[in-house]
Motif scaffolding. Structure first.
Motif, mmCIF file in Angstrom:
data_model
loop_
_atom_site.group_PDB
_atom_site.id
_atom_site.type_symbol
_atom_site.label_atom_id
_atom_site.label_comp_id
_atom_site.label_asym_id
_atom_site.label_seq_id
_atom_site.Cartn_x
_atom_site.Cartn_y
_atom_site.Cartn_z
ATOM 1 N N GLN A 176 43.862 21.172 -19.431
ATOM 2 C CA GLN A 176 44.415 22.112 -18.907
ATOM 3 C C GLN A 176 45.262 23.350 -19.817
ATOM 4 O O GLN A 176 46.171 23.963 -19.748
ATOM 5 N N ARG A 177 46.688 21.940 -20.509
ATOM 6 C CA ARG A 177 47.382 22.450 -20.967
ATOM 7 C C ARG A 177 47.170 23.913 -22.192
ATOM 8 O O ARG A 177 48.090 23.644 -23.174
ATOM 9 N N HIS A 178 46.208 23.932 -22.702
ATOM 10 C CA HIS A 178 45.386 23.966 -23.954
ATOM 11 C C HIS A 178 44.894 26.139 -23.579
ATOM 12 O O HIS A 178 44.740 25.999 -21.451
ATOM 13 N N LEU A 179 45.192 27.123 -24.234
ATOM 14 C CA LEU A 179 45.326 28.158 -24.101
ATOM 15 C C LEU A 179 43.892 29.337 -24.439
ATOM 16 O O LEU A 179 44.001 30.265 -23.351
ATOM 17 N N ALA A 180 43.723 29.079 -25.117
ATOM 18 C CA ALA A 180 42.136 29.396 -25.274
ATOM 19 C C ALA A 180 40.976 29.025 -24.909
ATOM 20 O O ALA A 180 40.789 28.624 -25.776
ATOM 21 N N ARG A 181 41.133 28.516 -23.831
ATOM 22 C CA ARG A 181 39.780 28.044 -23.104
ATOM 23 C C ARG A 181 39.404 28.626 -21.818
ATOM 24 O O ARG A 181 39.770 29.419 -21.335
ATOM 25 N N PRO A 182 38.398 27.854 -21.791
ATOM 26 C CA PRO A 182 37.726 28.560 -20.154
ATOM 27 C C PRO A 182 38.077 28.023 -19.025
ATOM 28 O O PRO A 182 38.960 27.315 -19.072
ATOM 29 N N VAL A 183 37.608 28.273 -17.579
ATOM 30 C CA VAL A 183 38.162 28.209 -16.467
ATOM 31 C C VAL A 183 38.288 26.537 -16.402
ATOM 32 O O VAL A 183 37.170 26.352 -16.846
ATOM 33 N N ASP A 184 38.486 26.398 -15.360
ATOM 34 C CA ASP A 184 38.864 24.637 -14.987
ATOM 35 C C ASP A 184 36.887 23.801 -14.963
ATOM 36 O O ASP A 184 36.685 23.146 -14.878
ATOM 37 N N GLU A 185 36.378 25.002 -13.756
ATOM 38 C CA GLU A 185 35.081 24.509 -13.876
ATOM 39 C C GLU A 185 34.325 24.693 -14.615
ATOM 40 O O GLU A 185 33.483 23.664 -15.012
ATOM 41 N N ALA A 186 34.360 24.395 -15.815
ATOM 42 C CA ALA A 186 33.286 24.833 -17.433
ATOM 43 C C ALA A 186 33.513 23.407 -17.924
ATOM 44 O O ALA A 186 33.366 22.454 -17.976
ATOM 45 N N TYR A 187 34.861 22.403 -16.880
ATOM 46 C CA TYR A 187 35.344 21.344 -17.753
ATOM 47 C C TYR A 187 34.722 20.332 -16.980
ATOM 48 O O TYR A 187 34.496 18.804 -16.938
ATOM 49 N N MET A 188 33.716 20.265 -15.776
ATOM 50 C CA MET A 188 33.707 19.321 -13.936
ATOM 51 C C MET A 188 33.288 18.390 -14.791
ATOM 52 O O MET A 188 33.097 16.659 -14.909
ATOM 53 N N ASN A 189 31.746 18.629 -15.461
ATOM 54 C CA ASN A 189 30.698 17.530 -16.277
ATOM 55 C C ASN A 189 31.726 16.760 -16.970
ATOM 56 O O ASN A 189 31.423 15.482 -17.565
ATOM 57 N N ALA A 190 32.198 17.794 -18.117
ATOM 58 C CA ALA A 190 32.596 17.666 -19.782
ATOM 59 C C ALA A 190 33.554 16.033 -20.078
ATOM 60 O O ALA A 190 33.927 15.162 -20.134
#
Ligand code: PLP
Length: 380
Positions: free
Chosen positions: A211-225
């Motif tokens: 979440q500290r990244h700036l050029a990133r997608p929304v939180d939901e994109a990380y749920m599985n990864a």
């Protein structure tokens, strides 16, 4: 290195906060800021800074779901970290033939998609030469495959105005000393795909701090990864990011400086009928950080002799035809960890291929002189 870059690096050293996630207060940190700035420069939503261009490629391959033993197609004319990344990610490098314009041979690429069933093409824009990117992307799609671009030599290049790196599902850049920006070692992975970005970020070793990244997608994109991807520890640090943040605003100017030097050198070679330069297609915006030409009508002994005569006059050429890998130059038949493969067309192209770096420390006049020496020795 500019004084501005050195000053910024010293500021980071004084702060003591070198790790990208070692931040205080509301600051994003040098690395996260750099990622946002590079994403904007590249005109793509997501960017991850990595420890090297090679590890950016390993991460991209894993993020695309590469499994152990899967074939990955790549250019036969490329640099060792490219097949190295495929092997490191568990893949099997399968090499594709090279045209006399130093780009991937689209017919052979199509044949090798068919023959191997490969689902990934790691396109290496070696020495900055772009294939017809429209034909290439259409071909990859036709084979239901995906493309990762190796843009180590095409940072700042474009095809019909679209930046190199924005054609595949992901692109990898290098900020190693000999590339277009210099942080000693380092790299970027860029993508417009939220899933690829989320996986790549966890793979790079973000722990649960993505979440500290700036050029990133929304939180939901990380749920599985966030739980499924291994931490492969390839982060960039704040010191290198500070050097790169100071260089990014100078990149456009530096590209013009490279191209002025490239043209000065090429001008000297164009009339010489014993060598052939590479014609740059009108669709291509290139960065002339190196120049290639073919020395015609000679055997290995003539090639060695030519390189030696140029070296005697202070002009250092690389010859890709050497059977033995030397210095930075190795070729597909010296990567013995890959299955043995026969690439007669590439072999023929490389047999007469000469290569020279164009450092910005050379003036335009220096480059004209280098071109003159090469022209002299090629005609003499
Ligand atoms: C330099 C380079 C890379 C990777 O670079 P590193 O940052 O050194 O890992 C990849 N591809 C090509 C063609 C290169 O020249």
């Amino acid at each position: 290195m500019s004084e501005a870059a050195i000053e910024r690096a010293v500021d980071v050293l004084r702060s003591g906060r070198l790790h990208r996630y070692n931040t205080i207060g509301g600051e994003a940190g040098e690395v996260a800021e750099l990622e946002a700035e590079y994403a904007a420069w590249q005109n793509i939503p997501y960017c991850l800074a990595t420890g090297s261009g090679g590890t950016a490629m390993q991460i991209a391959l894993r993020a695309l779901g590469l499994k152990a033993g899967d074939p990955v197609l790549t250019n036969a004319f490329t640099l060792a970290p490219v097949p190295g990344a495929i092997a490191a990610a568990g893949g099997v490098p399968i090499f594709v033939e090279t045209t006399d314009q130093l780009t991937v041979d689209l017919e052979d690429l199509s044949a090798k998609f068919e023959a191997t069933g490969a689902k990934i093409f790691l396109a290496s824009h070696m020495r900055g030469h772009l294939a017809d990117m429209e034909k290439l992307t259409a071909l990859v799609e036709r084979h239901n495959a995906r493309m990762i671009e190796d843009c180590a030599h095409t940072m700042g290049a474009a095809w019909k105005g679209k930046p190199s790196g924005n054609f595949g599902v992901a692109a990898c850049f290098s900020t190693q000393t000999y590339k277009h920006m210099n942080s000693g070692e380092g790299g970027f992975l860029t993508t417009a795909d939220p899933d690829v970005m989320a996986k790549a970020t966890i793979l790079s070793g973000s722990y649960m701090l993505y979440q500290r990244h700036l050029a990133r997608p929304v939180d939901e994109a990380y749920m599985n990864a966030r739980l499924e991807m291994p931490n492969c520890s390839s982060r960039m640090d704040n010191l290198r990011a500070a050097l790169l943040r100071a260089q990014l605003p100078e990149l456009h100017t530096n590209i013009e400086r490279w191209n002025a030097r490239y043209r000065a050198m090429e001008d000297q070679l164009n009339g010489v009928n014993t060598l052939a330069t590479i014609k740059r297609p009108p669709e291509e915006t290139y960065v002339g950080s190196s120049l290639q030409f073919m020395l015609q009508d000679g055997g290995d002994a003539d090639m060695r002799d030519f390189v030696a005569r140029c070296a005697k006059r202070g002009v250092e050429l690389k010859w890709f035809g050497n059977g033995q890998p030397v210095g930075f130059t190795s070729r597909y038949d010296s990567w013995a960890y890959a299955p043995p493969q026969d690439l007669p067309q590439t072999k023929q192209v490389l047999a007469s291929l000469m290569d020279i770096r164009i450092p910005l420390s050379f003036s335009v006049e220096d480059c004209a002189l280098v071109g003159q020496i090469i022209a002299d020795e090629a005609s003499g």
